[in-house]
Design a protein around this motif. Structure first.
Motif, PDB file in Angstrom:
ATOM      1  N   GLY A   1      -5.845  -2.699   0.587  1.00 51.81           N
ATOM      2  CA  GLY A   1      -6.757  -1.565   0.401  1.00 51.81           C
ATOM      3  C   GLY A   1      -7.021  -0.788   1.673  1.00 51.81           C
ATOM      4  O   GLY A   1      -7.103   0.443   1.657  1.00 51.81           O
ATOM      5  N   SER A   2      -7.142  -1.487   2.792  1.00 53.14           N
ATOM      6  CA  SER A   2      -7.441  -0.794   4.058  1.00 53.14           C
ATOM      7  C   SER A   2      -6.309   0.157   4.429  1.00 53.14           C
ATOM      8  O   SER A   2      -6.549   1.245   4.958  1.00 53.14           O
ATOM      9  CB  SER A   2      -7.673  -1.820   5.177  1.00 53.14           C
ATOM     10  OG  SER A   2      -6.533  -2.632   5.347  1.00 53.14           O
TER      11      SER A   2
ATOM     12  N   GLY B   1     -13.448   4.190  -0.792  1.00 53.12           N
ATOM     13  CA  GLY B   1     -13.244   2.757  -0.970  1.00 53.12           C
ATOM     14  C   GLY B   1     -14.305   2.165  -1.882  1.00 53.12           C
ATOM     15  O   GLY B   1     -15.384   2.731  -2.054  1.00 53.12           O
ATOM     16  N   ILE B   2     -13.971   1.022  -2.454  1.00 50.56           N
ATOM     17  CA  ILE B   2     -14.960   0.191  -3.150  1.00 50.56           C
ATOM     18  C   ILE B   2     -14.846  -1.194  -2.520  1.00 50.56           C
ATOM     19  O   ILE B   2     -13.735  -1.738  -2.414  1.00 50.56           O
ATOM     20  CB  ILE B   2     -14.675   0.104  -4.667  1.00 50.56           C
ATOM     21  CG1 ILE B   2     -14.690   1.498  -5.304  1.00 50.56           C
ATOM     22  CG2 ILE B   2     -15.683  -0.813  -5.349  1.00 50.56           C
ATOM     23  CD1 ILE B   2     -14.306   1.515  -6.785  1.00 50.56           C
ATOM     24  N   ALA B   3     -15.956  -1.719  -2.039  1.00 51.37           N
ATOM     25  CA  ALA B   3     -15.890  -3.025  -1.366  1.00 51.37           C
ATOM     26  C   ALA B   3     -17.201  -3.769  -1.595  1.00 51.37           C
ATOM     27  O   ALA B   3     -18.209  -3.178  -2.012  1.00 51.37           O
ATOM     28  CB  ALA B   3     -15.625  -2.848   0.127  1.00 51.37           C
TER      29      ALA B   3
ATOM     30  N   ALA C   1       0.842  -1.201   0.000  1.00 45.67           N
ATOM     31  CA  ALA C   1       0.000   0.000   0.000  1.00 45.67           C
ATOM     32  C   ALA C   1       0.878   1.252   0.000  1.00 45.67           C
ATOM     33  O   ALA C   1       0.666   2.191  -0.774  1.00 45.67           O
ATOM     34  CB  ALA C   1      -0.919  -0.013   1.226  1.00 45.67           C
ATOM     35  N   TRP C   2       1.869   1.265   0.873  1.00 47.00           N
ATOM     36  CA  TRP C   2       2.747   2.441   1.020  1.00 47.00           C
ATOM     37  C   TRP C   2       3.509   2.705  -0.273  1.00 47.00           C
ATOM     38  O   TRP C   2       3.562   3.836  -0.763  1.00 47.00           O
ATOM     39  CB  TRP C   2       3.720   2.207   2.187  1.00 47.00           C
ATOM     40  CG  TRP C   2       4.478   3.418   2.623  1.00 47.00           C
ATOM     41  CD1 TRP C   2       4.195   4.218   3.688  1.00 47.00           C
ATOM     42  CD2 TRP C   2       5.671   3.971   2.014  1.00 47.00           C
ATOM     43  NE1 TRP C   2       5.123   5.235   3.777  1.00 47.00           N
ATOM     44  CE2 TRP C   2       6.033   5.099   2.757  1.00 47.00           C
ATOM     45  CE3 TRP C   2       6.444   3.619   0.912  1.00 47.00           C
ATOM     46  CZ2 TRP C   2       7.150   5.884   2.436  1.00 47.00           C
ATOM     47  CZ3 TRP C   2       7.556   4.408   0.583  1.00 47.00           C
ATOM     48  CH2 TRP C   2       7.890   5.517   1.349  1.00 47.00           C
TER      49      TRP C   2
ATOM     50  N   SER D   1      -9.938  -0.037  -4.589  1.00 46.26           N
ATOM     51  CA  SER D   1     -10.826  -1.201  -4.611  1.00 46.26           C
ATOM     52  C   SER D   1     -10.312  -2.258  -3.645  1.00 46.26           C
ATOM     53  O   SER D   1      -9.167  -2.190  -3.191  1.00 46.26           O
ATOM     54  CB  SER D   1     -10.922  -1.738  -6.040  1.00 46.26           C
ATOM     55  OG  SER D   1      -9.651  -1.766  -6.653  1.00 46.26           O
ATOM     56  N   ALA D   2     -11.156  -3.259  -3.325  1.00 46.44           N
ATOM     57  CA  ALA D   2     -10.871  -4.226  -2.249  1.00 46.44           C
ATOM     58  C   ALA D   2     -10.474  -3.446  -0.988  1.00 46.44           C
ATOM     59  O   ALA D   2      -9.474  -3.740  -0.330  1.00 46.44           O
ATOM     60  CB  ALA D   2      -9.797  -5.240  -2.657  1.00 46.44           C
ATOM     61  N   ALA D   3     -11.300  -2.449  -0.660  1.00 48.00           N
ATOM     62  CA  ALA D   3     -10.919  -1.448   0.344  1.00 48.00           C
ATOM     63  C   ALA D   3     -10.853  -1.979   1.772  1.00 48.00           C
ATOM     64  O   ALA D   3     -10.183  -1.387   2.612  1.00 48.00           O
ATOM     65  CB  ALA D   3     -11.893  -0.270   0.283  1.00 48.00           C
TER      66      ALA D   3
END
Ligand code: NDP
Length: 318
Positions: A143-144, A159-161, A117-118, A136-138
């Motif tokens: 994603g989180s 987010g999209i989840a 993520a970073w 996506s896949a938040a």
């Protein structure tokens, strides 16, 4: 892919020779990239062969050591794959401090997914305060963290989840500004509402129809860190993008990346993630399957969104 594609094979625990350590694995990480290793064909990593031990990151405890660098009881991050014990010369084994942090976090928020993520957000996304970041896949492992890091940078995080429960978690617990449930329908309209000023960064984890819906909503000079496309890993018929023209219309920069190729960025990433985590500003959750025999079911489930947060398998108690 089905559970019958996997087989548990029993063998003797290996003998330890000079310079080696024997590790009892406590946690196994299940990650979407493993599905790619099960396919032949061009990829960034070599495919596994039939009858190979499935690859995977592990956290374990040293139970026997003939190495000057490790002692019995050391907790180590390794890459022993889907097995209960691992033998190593020590190269690639990383000692983990047994502090206030839960050990499994080193396979998630403080490990490879958090670092992914970073790296993707900072190196390719280059977020600036006031911009809108969609991921996506938040609610998942990568994603989180993306959304929480985007908030730290002063961005709007969307987010999209899949499902209301995951979306509520993303907003209420993780602090995203909005989350769109792609399973509820009207993704395009709901995304327009959640990102009313357009999208500057699309951190892409899923691909397929979700990416296709995001593309026309990108702002000029938007960036797409292409982290993965999990919706396509386990399908026979790949999705064909319809909105390819958006790349030119919005002069989009899209760059795929593999986190393991950016080891120079890991120390800085890990330091910042650990600071945020210890200060309570980086939250995460885990789905933990019990026992190696349940790894195939959990793995197949993860590729369908049955996990909620980082998917792990608990192999043994400390
Ligand atoms: P997650 O914890 O996010 O688990 C996978 C999630 O993907 C599921 O929970 C599900 O969430 C979502 N998903 C699965 N199928 C679909 C579908 N058909 N449509 C939409 N969403 C789907 O996994 P990770 O955080 O570990 O990985 C996320 C992405 O990051 C993957 O693409 C992975 O390959 C990639 N990755 C890339 C790395 C790199 O170096 N480039 C390193 C690590 C990960 P939901 O229920 O919300 O749909």
């Amino acid at each position: 892919m089905q559970e019958s594609n996997f087989k548990i094979v029993e063998s003797d625990i290996p003998q330890v020779s000079d310079g080696e350590v024997l590790v009892k694995n406590l946690y196994l990480s299940l990650d979407p990239y493993m599905r790619g290793r099960m396919n032949e064909g061009k990829s960034y990593a070599e495919a596994m062969r039939i009858s190979d031990v499935m690859v995977g990151g592990t956290i374990g405890v040293v139970v026997e050591s003939k190495s000057p660098d490790f002692k019995v009881g050391d907790i180590v991050l390794g890459y022993f794959g889907w097995q209960l014990y691992g033998l190593s010369h020590g190269r690639g084994l990383l000692k983990i401090p047994t502090s206030d942090v839960s050990l499994s976090a080193y396979l998630g928020v403080l490990g490879m997914p958090g670092t992914t993520a970073w790296v993707g957000l900072n190196m390719i996304g280059e977020p600036k305060a006031g911009e809108t970041v969609v991921v996506s896949a938040a609610s998942g492992a990568v994603g989180s963290v993306v959304g929480q890091l985007a908030k730290e940078k002063g961005c709007r995080a969307v987010g999209i989840a899949g499902g209301k429960v995951k979306c509520d978690y993303v907003v209420d617990e993780l602090g995203f500004d909005a989350c769109v449930d792609y399973k509820a329908g009207n993704l395009k309209e709901n995304l327009l509402k959640a990102a009313p000023n357009g999208i500057d960064i699309d951190f892409e984890n899923v691909g397929g129809e979700i990416l296709d819906t995001v593309l026309p909503q990108l702002n000029p000079h938007a960036r797409i860190p292409l982290c993965g496309f999990v919706s396509q890993y386990n399908v026979d018929q790949p999705y064909a993008l319809r909105h390819f023209d958006a790349f030119l219309i919005s002069r989009v920069k899209l760059q795929g990346f593999i986190v393991g190729e950016h080891m120079d960025l890991w120390p800085q990433a890990n330091k910042e993630l650990a600071q945020l985590y210890k200060s309570g500003r980086l939250k995460y959750r885990e789905s933990i399957a019990e026992g190696l025999e349940n790894a195939p079911k959990a793995f197949i489930g993860m590729l369908k969104g049955e996990n909620f947060g980082k998917q792990l398998v608990k192999l043994a108690d400390l």
